[in-house]
Design an enzyme around this catalytic site. Structure first.
Site, short mmCIF file in Angstrom:
data_model
loop_
_atom_site.label_atom_id
_atom_site.label_comp_id
_atom_site.label_asym_id
_atom_site.label_seq_id
_atom_site.Cartn_x
_atom_site.Cartn_y
_atom_site.Cartn_z
CB SER A 120 -0.65 0.05 1.14
OG SER A 120 -0.75 0.31 2.36
CG ASP A 123 6.18 5.69 -12.57
OD1 ASP A 123 7.25 4.68 -12.48
OD2 ASP A 123 4.42 5.18 -12.31
CE LYS A 162 -5.81 -2.41 1.48
NZ LYS A 162 -6.20 -0.58 1.10
#
Length: 393
Positions: A302, A313, A327
Protein backbone atom coordinates in the site's frame (compact mmCIF):
# COMPACT_ATOMS: atom_id res chain seq x y z
CA UNK A 1 -7.17 10.03 14.93
CA UNK A 2 -8.93 11.90 12.14
CA UNK A 3 -11.59 9.50 11.00
CA UNK A 4 -11.82 10.72 7.41
CA UNK A 5 -8.14 10.08 6.71
CA UNK A 6 -7.56 7.77 3.79
CA UNK A 7 -6.09 4.47 4.85
CA UNK A 8 -3.87 2.45 2.56
CA UNK A 9 -2.57 -0.37 4.68
CA UNK A 10 -3.46 -4.00 4.29
CA UNK A 11 -6.47 -4.08 6.54
CA UNK A 12 -4.48 -2.01 9.05
CA UNK A 13 -4.97 -4.94 11.36
CA UNK A 14 -1.47 -5.75 12.53
CA UNK A 15 -3.15 -8.56 14.39
CA UNK A 16 -5.15 -5.90 16.06
CA UNK A 17 -8.78 -5.50 15.07
CA UNK A 18 -11.82 -7.68 15.08
CA UNK A 19 -14.64 -7.11 12.66
CA UNK A 20 -18.40 -6.73 13.06
CA UNK A 21 -21.03 -4.37 11.68
CA UNK A 22 -24.16 -2.28 12.17
CA UNK A 23 -26.80 -0.50 10.22
CA UNK A 24 -30.50 -0.60 9.43
CA UNK A 25 -32.93 -2.32 7.10
CA UNK A 26 -36.09 -1.19 5.37
CA UNK A 27 -39.33 -3.04 5.06
CA UNK A 28 -40.91 -3.68 1.69
CA UNK A 29 -39.79 -3.18 -1.90
CA UNK A 30 -37.53 -0.37 -3.03
CA UNK A 31 -36.16 0.53 -6.41
CA UNK A 32 -32.37 0.54 -6.16
CA UNK A 33 -30.68 3.08 -8.40
CA UNK A 34 -26.93 3.55 -8.67
CA UNK A 35 -24.44 4.94 -11.13
CA UNK A 36 -22.92 1.57 -11.96
CA UNK A 37 -25.80 -0.90 -11.88
CA UNK A 38 -29.15 -1.46 -13.58
CA UNK A 39 -32.27 -0.33 -11.68
CA UNK A 40 -34.01 -3.33 -10.17
CA UNK A 41 -36.68 -4.23 -7.66
CA UNK A 42 -35.20 -5.44 -4.38
CA UNK A 43 -37.48 -7.14 -1.90
CA UNK A 44 -36.17 -6.19 1.52
CA UNK A 45 -39.15 -7.90 3.13
CA UNK A 46 -37.19 -11.17 2.70
CA UNK A 47 -35.02 -10.08 5.60
CA UNK A 48 -38.02 -9.60 7.86
CA UNK A 49 -39.62 -12.83 6.70
CA UNK A 50 -36.45 -14.71 7.67
CA UNK A 51 -36.20 -12.81 10.95
CA UNK A 52 -39.75 -13.71 12.00
CA UNK A 53 -39.23 -17.37 11.03
CA UNK A 54 -36.14 -17.53 13.24
CA UNK A 55 -37.92 -15.75 16.05
CA UNK A 56 -40.81 -18.18 15.82
CA UNK A 57 -38.99 -21.49 15.35
CA UNK A 58 -35.37 -21.28 16.58
CA UNK A 59 -35.04 -23.73 19.45
CA UNK A 60 -32.74 -21.81 21.81
CA UNK A 61 -34.43 -18.49 22.55
CA UNK A 62 -31.56 -17.42 24.82
CA UNK A 63 -29.32 -17.09 21.76
CA UNK A 64 -31.76 -14.86 19.90
CA UNK A 65 -29.96 -11.52 20.14
CA UNK A 66 -31.61 -8.89 17.93
CA UNK A 67 -28.54 -6.61 17.88
CA UNK A 68 -26.25 -9.46 16.85
CA UNK A 69 -28.68 -10.41 14.10
CA UNK A 70 -28.61 -6.86 12.72
CA UNK A 71 -24.82 -6.75 12.91
CA UNK A 72 -24.59 -10.14 11.21
CA UNK A 73 -26.94 -9.05 8.45
CA UNK A 74 -24.92 -5.92 7.73
CA UNK A 75 -21.70 -7.95 7.80
CA UNK A 76 -23.20 -10.34 5.26
CA UNK A 77 -24.20 -7.44 3.03
CA UNK A 78 -20.67 -6.02 3.16
CA UNK A 79 -18.99 -9.41 2.69
CA UNK A 80 -21.12 -10.15 -0.38
CA UNK A 81 -19.10 -7.52 -2.27
CA UNK A 82 -16.11 -9.85 -2.18
CA UNK A 83 -13.66 -7.09 -1.24
CA UNK A 84 -11.52 -8.03 1.79
CA UNK A 85 -10.80 -4.35 2.47
CA UNK A 86 -14.45 -3.23 2.65
CA UNK A 87 -15.45 -4.21 6.15
CA UNK A 88 -17.79 -3.37 9.01
CA UNK A 89 -16.69 -2.65 12.58
CA UNK A 90 -19.22 -2.84 15.41
CA UNK A 91 -18.78 -0.26 18.20
CA UNK A 92 -16.48 -2.47 20.28
CA UNK A 93 -14.19 -3.30 17.36
CA UNK A 94 -14.33 0.28 16.10
CA UNK A 95 -12.95 1.39 19.47
CA UNK A 96 -10.12 -1.15 19.19
CA UNK A 97 -9.35 0.10 15.70
CA UNK A 98 -9.06 3.71 16.88
CA UNK A 99 -6.72 2.67 19.69
CA UNK A 100 -4.59 0.41 17.52
CA UNK A 101 -3.80 2.85 14.73
CA UNK A 102 -2.41 5.21 17.33
CA UNK A 103 0.57 2.88 17.60
CA UNK A 104 0.23 0.46 20.51
CA UNK A 105 -1.88 -2.60 21.33
CA UNK A 106 -1.57 -6.07 22.84
CA UNK A 107 -0.95 -8.95 20.46
CA UNK A 108 1.88 -10.49 18.46
CA UNK A 109 2.62 -7.69 15.99
CA UNK A 110 2.01 -9.16 12.53
CA UNK A 111 -0.19 -7.92 9.73
CA UNK A 112 -2.53 -10.44 8.11
CA UNK A 113 -4.39 -10.76 4.85
CA UNK A 114 -6.15 -13.40 2.76
CA UNK A 115 -4.97 -14.23 -0.76
CA UNK A 116 -6.84 -16.82 -2.82
CA UNK A 117 -8.54 -18.10 0.29
CA UNK A 118 -5.29 -18.51 2.23
CA UNK A 119 -4.62 -16.65 5.47
CA UNK A 120 -1.06 -15.34 5.45
CA UNK A 121 1.43 -13.04 7.13
CA UNK A 122 1.89 -9.81 5.20
CA UNK A 123 4.63 -8.55 7.47
CA UNK A 124 5.87 -9.09 11.02
CA UNK A 125 6.52 -5.72 12.60
CA UNK A 126 9.88 -4.59 13.93
CA UNK A 127 10.80 -5.78 17.39
CA UNK A 128 7.52 -7.60 17.99
CA UNK A 129 6.91 -11.14 19.29
CA UNK A 130 5.97 -12.16 15.74
CA UNK A 131 9.34 -11.07 14.38
CA UNK A 132 11.27 -12.54 17.30
CA UNK A 133 9.48 -15.88 16.82
CA UNK A 134 10.71 -15.98 13.21
CA UNK A 135 7.51 -15.24 11.29
CA UNK A 136 8.13 -13.89 7.77
CA UNK A 137 6.26 -12.19 4.98
CA UNK A 138 4.38 -14.79 2.95
CA UNK A 139 4.08 -17.37 5.74
CA UNK A 140 0.79 -19.28 5.46
CA UNK A 141 -1.24 -19.74 8.65
CA UNK A 142 -2.84 -23.19 8.69
CA UNK A 143 -4.07 -23.27 12.29
CA UNK A 144 -4.49 -20.88 15.20
CA UNK A 145 -4.20 -22.98 18.33
CA UNK A 146 -6.60 -25.84 17.50
CA UNK A 147 -8.71 -23.90 14.98
CA UNK A 148 -8.20 -24.50 11.26
CA UNK A 149 -7.58 -21.20 9.46
CA UNK A 150 -8.97 -22.37 6.12
CA UNK A 151 -12.51 -21.06 6.65
CA UNK A 152 -11.70 -18.06 8.85
CA UNK A 153 -12.15 -14.46 7.79
CA UNK A 154 -9.36 -12.06 8.61
CA UNK A 155 -11.35 -10.59 11.48
CA UNK A 156 -12.04 -14.03 12.95
CA UNK A 157 -8.34 -14.87 12.73
CA UNK A 158 -7.42 -11.59 14.41
CA UNK A 159 -9.82 -12.28 17.27
CA UNK A 160 -8.14 -15.65 17.86
CA UNK A 161 -4.57 -14.36 17.61
CA UNK A 162 -4.91 -11.17 19.56
CA UNK A 163 -4.90 -11.33 23.35
CA UNK A 164 -3.53 -9.95 26.62
CA UNK A 165 0.15 -9.52 27.30
CA UNK A 166 1.79 -12.68 28.66
CA UNK A 167 -0.65 -15.14 27.12
CA UNK A 168 0.41 -17.60 24.44
CA UNK A 169 -0.90 -18.42 20.97
CA UNK A 170 0.29 -21.28 18.74
CA UNK A 171 0.33 -20.79 14.97
CA UNK A 172 0.80 -23.68 12.57
CA UNK A 173 2.84 -22.19 9.74
CA UNK A 174 3.59 -23.40 6.23
CA UNK A 175 6.57 -21.90 4.39
CA UNK A 176 7.75 -22.56 0.85
CA UNK A 177 11.21 -23.65 2.00
CA UNK A 178 9.85 -26.15 4.52
CA UNK A 179 8.92 -29.76 3.75
CA UNK A 180 6.27 -29.85 6.47
CA UNK A 181 4.38 -27.21 8.49
CA UNK A 182 5.72 -26.16 11.89
CA UNK A 183 4.06 -25.03 15.09
CA UNK A 184 5.32 -21.68 16.37
CA UNK A 185 4.42 -20.62 19.90
CA UNK A 186 4.30 -16.87 20.50
CA UNK A 187 3.82 -15.02 23.78
CA UNK A 188 1.70 -11.92 23.29
CA UNK A 189 2.98 -8.55 24.46
CA UNK A 190 2.20 -4.85 24.35
CA UNK A 191 3.16 -3.77 20.84
CA UNK A 192 4.73 -0.36 20.30
CA UNK A 193 5.24 0.25 16.61
CA UNK A 194 8.24 2.44 15.69
CA UNK A 195 8.10 4.68 12.66
CA UNK A 196 11.68 4.42 11.42
CA UNK A 197 15.36 4.23 12.18
CA UNK A 198 18.40 5.47 10.30
CA UNK A 199 22.17 5.03 10.34
CA UNK A 200 25.20 5.78 8.21
CA UNK A 201 26.59 3.07 5.94
CA UNK A 202 30.22 3.63 4.99
CA UNK A 203 31.02 7.32 5.14
CA UNK A 204 28.29 9.00 3.08
CA UNK A 205 25.28 6.64 2.68
CA UNK A 206 22.23 7.31 4.86
CA UNK A 207 20.26 4.10 5.38
CA UNK A 208 16.61 4.78 6.34
CA UNK A 209 14.41 1.88 7.47
CA UNK A 210 10.78 3.02 7.37
CA UNK A 211 8.61 0.58 9.33
CA UNK A 212 5.14 2.02 8.73
CA UNK A 213 3.24 5.15 7.68
CA UNK A 214 1.61 5.87 11.04
CA UNK A 215 0.21 9.18 12.26
CA UNK A 216 3.56 10.18 13.78
CA UNK A 217 5.73 8.99 10.89
CA UNK A 218 5.63 12.40 9.13
CA UNK A 219 7.06 14.13 12.18
CA UNK A 220 9.61 11.38 12.76
CA UNK A 221 10.75 11.49 9.13
CA UNK A 222 11.15 15.26 9.26
CA UNK A 223 13.33 14.93 12.37
CA UNK A 224 15.39 12.21 10.71
CA UNK A 225 15.72 14.20 7.49
CA UNK A 226 17.18 17.16 9.36
CA UNK A 227 19.70 14.86 11.05
CA UNK A 228 20.67 13.37 7.68
CA UNK A 229 21.05 16.80 6.09
CA UNK A 230 23.42 17.76 8.91
CA UNK A 231 25.34 14.47 8.71
CA UNK A 232 27.07 15.04 5.40
CA UNK A 233 25.32 12.07 3.76
CA UNK A 234 25.40 12.23 -0.03
CA UNK A 235 23.36 9.14 -0.92
CA UNK A 236 20.27 7.41 0.52
CA UNK A 237 19.04 3.82 0.75
CA UNK A 238 15.32 3.79 1.58
CA UNK A 239 14.27 0.43 3.02
CA UNK A 240 10.54 -0.26 2.66
CA UNK A 241 10.73 -4.02 3.21
CA UNK A 242 7.99 -5.44 5.43
CA UNK A 243 6.34 -2.03 5.63
CA UNK A 244 2.59 -2.77 5.42
CA UNK A 245 1.48 0.82 4.80
CA UNK A 246 -0.64 3.30 6.71
CA UNK A 247 -1.90 6.78 5.87
CA UNK A 248 -1.78 8.18 2.35
CA UNK A 249 -1.05 11.67 3.65
CA UNK A 250 2.09 10.38 5.35
CA UNK A 251 3.34 8.71 2.17
CA UNK A 252 2.70 12.00 0.35
CA UNK A 253 4.67 13.93 3.01
CA UNK A 254 7.64 11.56 2.79
CA UNK A 255 7.59 11.66 -1.02
CA UNK A 256 7.85 15.44 -0.81
CA UNK A 257 11.40 15.15 0.55
CA UNK A 258 12.53 13.24 -2.57
CA UNK A 259 10.45 14.89 -5.35
CA UNK A 260 10.16 18.41 -6.67
CA UNK A 261 7.07 20.28 -5.56
CA UNK A 262 4.18 19.58 -7.93
CA UNK A 263 5.35 16.18 -9.14
CA UNK A 264 2.66 13.47 -8.99
CA UNK A 265 2.89 11.05 -6.07
CA UNK A 266 -0.10 8.85 -6.87
CA UNK A 267 -3.32 8.89 -8.88
CA UNK A 268 -6.64 8.00 -7.24
CA UNK A 269 -8.88 6.22 -9.75
CA UNK A 270 -12.56 6.11 -8.74
CA UNK A 271 -13.57 4.12 -11.83
CA UNK A 272 -16.84 4.31 -13.76
CA UNK A 273 -15.71 7.26 -15.85
CA UNK A 274 -15.24 9.47 -12.80
CA UNK A 275 -12.54 12.12 -12.73
CA UNK A 276 -9.24 10.91 -11.30
CA UNK A 277 -7.61 12.68 -8.40
CA UNK A 278 -3.86 13.36 -8.37
CA UNK A 279 -1.82 13.76 -5.20
CA UNK A 280 1.21 16.01 -5.66
CA UNK A 281 4.48 16.36 -3.80
CA UNK A 282 4.43 19.43 -1.59
CA UNK A 283 8.13 19.73 -0.75
CA UNK A 284 10.53 20.55 0.77
CA UNK A 285 12.45 18.43 -1.82
CA UNK A 286 15.72 18.50 0.13
CA UNK A 287 16.63 14.99 -1.08
CA UNK A 288 15.54 15.54 -4.68
CA UNK A 289 19.12 15.87 -5.90
CA UNK A 290 20.62 12.93 -4.00
CA UNK A 291 21.10 9.43 -5.47
CA UNK A 292 18.57 7.02 -3.95
CA UNK A 293 17.82 3.30 -4.19
CA UNK A 294 14.80 1.57 -2.63
CA UNK A 295 14.49 -1.87 -1.07
CA UNK A 296 11.15 -3.70 -1.37
CA UNK A 297 9.83 -7.22 -0.76
CA UNK A 298 6.47 -8.98 -0.62
CA UNK A 299 5.81 -7.36 2.76
CA UNK A 300 5.96 -3.89 1.17
CA UNK A 301 2.33 -2.90 0.73
CA UNK A 302 0.00 0.00 0.00
CA UNK A 303 1.64 3.26 1.14
CA UNK A 304 5.05 1.62 0.67
CA UNK A 305 4.12 0.77 -2.92
CA UNK A 306 2.78 4.28 -3.48
CA UNK A 307 6.06 5.85 -2.32
CA UNK A 308 8.23 3.38 -4.25
CA UNK A 309 6.15 3.81 -7.40
CA UNK A 310 6.27 7.60 -7.15
CA UNK A 311 10.05 7.73 -6.82
CA UNK A 312 10.57 5.16 -9.57
CA UNK A 313 8.22 6.85 -12.07
CA UNK A 314 9.37 10.42 -11.42
CA UNK A 315 13.09 9.90 -10.90
CA UNK A 316 13.90 6.47 -12.30
CA UNK A 317 14.99 5.32 -8.85
CA UNK A 318 15.90 1.62 -8.80
CA UNK A 319 13.79 -0.85 -6.82
CA UNK A 320 15.89 -3.70 -5.40
CA UNK A 321 14.67 -6.91 -3.77
CA UNK A 322 11.47 -8.82 -4.40
CA UNK A 323 8.02 -8.09 -5.83
CA UNK A 324 5.82 -6.01 -3.54
CA UNK A 325 2.51 -7.17 -2.08
CA UNK A 326 0.04 -5.49 -4.43
CA UNK A 327 -2.40 -3.68 -2.12
CA UNK A 328 -3.49 -0.82 -4.33
CA UNK A 329 -6.83 0.39 -3.04
CA UNK A 330 -7.92 3.18 -0.72
CA UNK A 331 -10.43 2.95 2.08
CA UNK A 332 -12.43 5.60 3.89
CA UNK A 333 -13.92 5.22 7.36
CA UNK A 334 -17.56 6.25 7.68
CA UNK A 335 -18.88 6.52 11.22
CA UNK A 336 -22.40 5.17 11.65
CA UNK A 337 -25.13 6.20 14.07
CA UNK A 338 -24.16 3.84 16.91
CA UNK A 339 -20.40 4.51 16.74
CA UNK A 340 -19.72 1.57 14.46
CA UNK A 341 -17.76 2.09 11.26
CA UNK A 342 -17.89 1.11 7.64
CA UNK A 343 -14.46 0.91 6.03
CA UNK A 344 -15.23 1.18 2.33
CA UNK A 345 -12.97 0.77 -0.69
CA UNK A 346 -13.62 3.89 -2.72
CA UNK A 347 -10.81 3.89 -5.28
CA UNK A 348 -7.76 2.17 -6.75
CA UNK A 349 -4.24 3.55 -6.77
CA UNK A 350 -2.25 4.15 -9.95
CA UNK A 351 1.42 5.10 -10.07
CA UNK A 352 2.24 8.46 -11.72
CA UNK A 353 2.69 6.65 -15.06
CA UNK A 354 -0.70 4.95 -14.73
CA UNK A 355 0.39 1.50 -13.53
CA UNK A 356 -2.13 -0.36 -11.40
CA UNK A 357 -0.80 -1.51 -8.04
CA UNK A 358 -3.80 -3.60 -6.92
CA UNK A 359 -3.18 -7.37 -7.01
CA UNK A 360 -0.06 -6.85 -9.16
CA UNK A 361 2.51 -5.21 -6.96
CA UNK A 362 5.70 -3.56 -8.15
CA UNK A 363 8.38 -5.63 -9.84
CA UNK A 364 11.92 -4.82 -8.67
CA UNK A 365 14.35 -3.50 -11.24
CA UNK A 366 16.97 -5.76 -9.69
CA UNK A 367 15.65 -8.98 -8.19
CA UNK A 368 17.53 -10.25 -5.15
CA UNK A 369 15.93 -13.00 -3.07
CA UNK A 370 16.48 -13.87 0.57
CA UNK A 371 17.05 -17.58 1.17
CA UNK A 372 16.34 -19.63 4.28
CA UNK A 373 20.08 -19.77 4.89
CA UNK A 374 20.33 -15.97 4.63
CA UNK A 375 17.76 -15.57 7.38
CA UNK A 376 19.37 -18.23 9.55
CA UNK A 377 22.85 -16.71 9.16
CA UNK A 378 21.54 -13.17 9.60
CA UNK A 379 22.75 -12.19 6.13
CA UNK A 380 21.12 -9.46 4.03
CA UNK A 381 22.10 -9.81 0.36
CA UNK A 382 19.42 -7.30 -0.63
CA UNK A 383 20.95 -4.53 1.46
CA UNK A 384 24.44 -5.58 0.35
CA UNK A 385 23.37 -5.22 -3.28
CA UNK A 386 21.80 -1.82 -2.58
CA UNK A 387 25.06 -0.59 -1.03
CA UNK A 388 27.04 -1.96 -3.98
CA UNK A 389 24.75 -0.22 -6.50
CA UNK A 390 24.58 3.15 -4.77
CA UNK A 391 28.34 3.34 -4.27
CA UNK A 392 28.67 3.65 -8.05
CA UNK A 393 26.07 6.42 -8.39
Amino acid sequence: MTINKKITSVFLIIVLIGIGFTGGFFFGKYRVVCEFCQPQEINFSLFWESYHKLQEKFVDKSKFDIQKIIYGAVSGMVNSLGDPYTVFLDPEDAKKFEEDVKGSFEGIGAELDIRKGQLLIVAPLEGTPAQKAGLRSGDKILKINDTLAMDLTVDEAVDLIRGPKGTEVTLTISRQEWDTPKEIKIVRDVIFIPSLKWEMKDSDIAYIKLYQFSEKASFDFRTTAIEILNSGAKKIILDLRDNPGGYLEVAQDVAGWFLEKGQTVVVEDFGQGKEKNEYKAEGPANFSGLPVVILINNGSASASEILAGALRDNRGILLIGEKSFGKGSVQELDKLSDDSYLKITIAKWLTPKGETIADKGLEPDLKVEMTEEDYNQNRDPQLEKAIEIIKNM
